[in-house]
Design an enzyme around this catalytic site. Structure first.
Site, PDB file in Angstrom:
ATOM      1  N   ARG A   1       4.034 -19.348   2.532  1.00  0.00           N
ATOM      2  CA  ARG A   1       3.583 -19.730   3.879  1.00  0.00           C
ATOM      3  C   ARG A   1       3.578 -21.251   4.053  1.00  0.00           C
ATOM      4  O   ARG A   1       3.737 -21.753   5.166  1.00  0.00           O
ATOM      5  CB  ARG A   1       2.227 -19.111   4.187  1.00  0.00           C
TER       6      ARG A   1
ATOM      7  N   ARG B   1      -5.529 -17.680  -9.829  1.00  0.00           N
ATOM      8  CA  ARG B   1      -6.319 -17.174  -8.692  1.00  0.00           C
ATOM      9  C   ARG B   1      -7.555 -16.402  -9.162  1.00  0.00           C
ATOM     10  O   ARG B   1      -7.541 -15.762 -10.216  1.00  0.00           O
ATOM     11  CB  ARG B   1      -5.418 -16.312  -7.796  1.00  0.00           C
TER      12      ARG B   1
ATOM     13  N   GLY C   1      -1.013 -11.381  -5.108  1.00  0.00           N
ATOM     14  CA  GLY C   1      -2.477 -11.213  -5.168  1.00  0.00           C
ATOM     15  C   GLY C   1      -2.879  -9.814  -4.724  1.00  0.00           C
ATOM     16  O   GLY C   1      -3.758  -9.180  -5.325  1.00  0.00           O
TER      17      GLY C   1
ATOM     18  N   ASP D   1      -4.107 -15.733   7.096  1.00  0.00           N
ATOM     19  CA  ASP D   1      -2.823 -16.167   6.534  1.00  0.00           C
ATOM     20  C   ASP D   1      -2.052 -17.106   7.470  1.00  0.00           C
ATOM     21  O   ASP D   1      -0.982 -17.603   7.100  1.00  0.00           O
ATOM     22  CB  ASP D   1      -1.951 -14.948   6.213  1.00  0.00           C
TER      23      ASP D   1
ATOM     24  N   ARG E   1       0.828  -1.214   0.000  1.00  0.00           N
ATOM     25  CA  ARG E   1       0.000   0.000   0.000  1.00  0.00           C
ATOM     26  C   ARG E   1       0.861   1.262   0.000  1.00  0.00           C
ATOM     27  O   ARG E   1       0.496   2.261  -0.631  1.00  0.00           O
ATOM     28  CB  ARG E   1      -0.951  -0.033   1.204  1.00  0.00           C
TER      29      ARG E   1
HETATM   30  C1  S3P Z   1      -4.213  -9.066   2.033  1.00  0.00           C
HETATM   31  C2  S3P Z   1      -5.458  -9.567   2.259  1.00  0.00           C
HETATM   32  C3  S3P Z   1      -5.741 -10.998   2.470  1.00  0.00           C
HETATM   33  C4  S3P Z   1      -4.485 -11.792   2.785  1.00  0.00           C
HETATM   34  C5  S3P Z   1      -3.340 -11.428   1.885  1.00  0.00           C
HETATM   35  C6  S3P Z   1      -3.010  -9.947   2.009  1.00  0.00           C
HETATM   36  C7  S3P Z   1      -4.044  -7.613   1.830  1.00  0.00           C
HETATM   37  O1  S3P Z   1      -6.330 -11.537   1.300  1.00  0.00           O
HETATM   38  O2  S3P Z   1      -4.739 -13.174   2.708  1.00  0.00           O
HETATM   39  O3  S3P Z   1      -2.185 -12.177   2.232  1.00  0.00           O
HETATM   40  O4  S3P Z   1      -2.898  -7.109   1.903  1.00  0.00           O
HETATM   41  O5  S3P Z   1      -5.055  -6.930   1.617  1.00  0.00           O
HETATM   42  P1  S3P Z   1      -7.932 -11.440   1.019  1.00  0.00           P
HETATM   43  O6  S3P Z   1      -8.275 -10.037   0.991  1.00  0.00           O
HETATM   44  O7  S3P Z   1      -8.106 -12.085  -0.324  1.00  0.00           O
HETATM   45  O8  S3P Z   1      -8.568 -12.215   2.126  1.00  0.00           O
END
Ligand code: S3P
Length: 434
Positions: free
Chosen positions: A388, A124, A96, A315, A31
């Site tokens: 992980r 994904r 992701g 996580d 972020r």
């Molecule tokens: C994250 C949100 C989570 C988490 C990922 C990081 C983030 O995923 O599992 O490792 O930084 O916003 P989801 O929003 O898909 O649950």
């Protein structure tokens, strides 16, 4: 397997002792780069996580024409301002968070872009952001709901969206698109998804309304630049907290750890299991509470986990599985079907790899059941290119009889570079070899 075939070699028997900090928070580091690039002026970031996932977001910002100075690996100055049409696809590799948050930002830009990543990222689900962003007016083409995503310019309108799953990535994508929309955008969340986006955008001057259940963002605000010290990642600390709990005679203290309640569900779970944890809040960094956690070895008992606690520790289930194998009685996890769409299907992959240690695990559609304690035997296991999973296998190796080899350890650097060195510093018998 990643190209360089590194692996962890782990043996049991050594107590973990000492004090260490953990690397900067991955969610906040993504972020810092992605929001800093939208701000007016220079955003200064210290203790930034230089890891596989976050470096991908940083390169994406640079591909969008943003100048980023690196004073050292962990200290950045981001020169925010106007974004430029990228000449190539934005490659988020395995990240992701990077692809989903950027999709929200790209939906609001006056130029087209393509967001892509590794084979793993291409598997994904992206419909969870494509559908609500399309309701806002975004134009996104995908490979049947998966990356690559092709985003073309379109006017956005604010919406009220009830998320079917509590996802910080979905929430953040919509709030970011909302900055570029006509009218306000409200995201209703069914559970306490991590709130780093709200905290950071709020401190950058964005007009946000926050309640327990929903967040509303108003468009059109100029984002002010930040001066940010990234706190230590609780999700990295989690491996050490479990290791300190399950390895006999251990006593370790972790400093500068982010203690944001939307992230620390594992503390609650371990305390319910009987862990010996002392948590001391020491201050605030980057708008997040931080502190020290001291952990000493303790006998554990089984626990039932479901509902909101799952969201607050989403996580941490791979490493919780290892703790559950050491606990007396049954551990039952429900409502955790999201684990099936992380970097890997973490229920199936973890159960499959832990079975190689001789463990017995019952998989369910939304979780698992483990009866313990179980004796583990050292094994040759695989990280499945999931950071992980690889690190959880290394922690299992610390209590397994004999030697454990975790193939594909390199992926641990997606979130926790220096994992093996920190464990060795705490006297664990663990090395990473190429
Ligand atoms: C994250 C949100 C989570 C988490 C990922 C990081 C983030 O995923 O599992 O490792 O930084 O916003 P989801 O929003 O898909 O649950």
């Amino acid at each position: 397997m990643t190209e360089t075939q590194s692996h962890f070699i782990v043996r049991s028997g050594q107590p973990l002792r000492g004090i260490t900090a953990v690397p900067g928070d991955k969610s906040i580091s993504h972020r810092a780069v992605l929001f800093g690039m939208l701000a007016q002026g220079q955003t200064r970031v210290r203790n930034w996580l230089a890891a596989g996932d976050t470096e991908a977001s940083l390169r994406a910002a640079q591909t969008l024409g943003i100048q980023i100075e690196r004073h050292d690996r962990h200290t950045l100055t981001i020169h925010g301002g106007e974004l430029h049409a990228p000449r190539q696809a934005l490659d988020l590799v395995n990240a992701g968070t990077g692809i989903r948050l950027l999709a929200g930002i790209m939906a609001g830009q006056p130029f087209a872009s393509v967001l892509d990543g590794s084979e793993q990222l291409r598997r994904r689900p992206m419909k969870r952001i494509i559908e609500p962003l399309s309701l806002m007016g975004a134009r996104i083409e995908s490979a049947d709901g998966r990356a690559p995503l092709r985003v073309t310019p379109a006017p956005l309108n604010g919406i009220r969206y009830e998320m079917p799953v509590a996802s910080a990535q979905v929430k953040s994508a919509l709030l970011l698109a909302g900055l570029f929309a006509e009218g306000e955008t409200t995201v209703v969340q069914p559970g306490p998804a991590r709130d780093h986006t709200e905290r950071m955008l709020g401190s950058m001057g964005v007009d946000l309304t926050l309640t327990e259940n929903y967040v509303t963002v108003m468009p059109g605000e100029t984002l002010h630049s930040l001066d940010l010290n990234v706190p230590g990642d609780f999700s990295s600390a989690a491996f050490l907290l479990v290791a300190g709990t399950i390895v006999p005679d251990s006593d370790i203290t972790l400093t500068g750890v982010n203690l944001n309640l939307t992230r620390t569900g594992l503390l609650d779970a371990l305390l319910m299991m009987g862990a010996d944890l002392q948590v001391t809040e020491t201050g605030v960094e980057g708008g997040e509470p931080v502190g020290e956690v001291r952990v000493r070895h303790a006998g554990l008992k089984g626990v039932e986990i479901g509902g909101d606690l799952v969201v607050r520790m989403i996580d941490e289930f791979p490493v919780l599985m290892v703790a559950a194998l050491c606990a007396e009685g049954e551990t039952i996890v429900r409502d955790a079907q999201e684990l099936r769409v992380k970097e890997t299907d973490r229920i199936a992959v973890m159960a499959g790899e832990l079975r190689k240690f001789g463990a017995q695990i019952t998989e369910t559609s939304d979780g698992f059941r483990i009866s313990g304690p179980q004796r583990l035997k050292g094994a040759v296991v695989d990280g499945h290119d999931d950071h992980r999973v690889a690190m959880s296998m290394a922690i299992a190796g610390l209590i397994a009889e004999g030697e454990t080899i975790v193939q594909d350890s390199k992926c641990s650097g997606d979130s926790f570079p220096g994992f093996a060195q920190i464990l060795a510093h705490l006297s664990a018998d663990l090395v990473e070899a190429v």
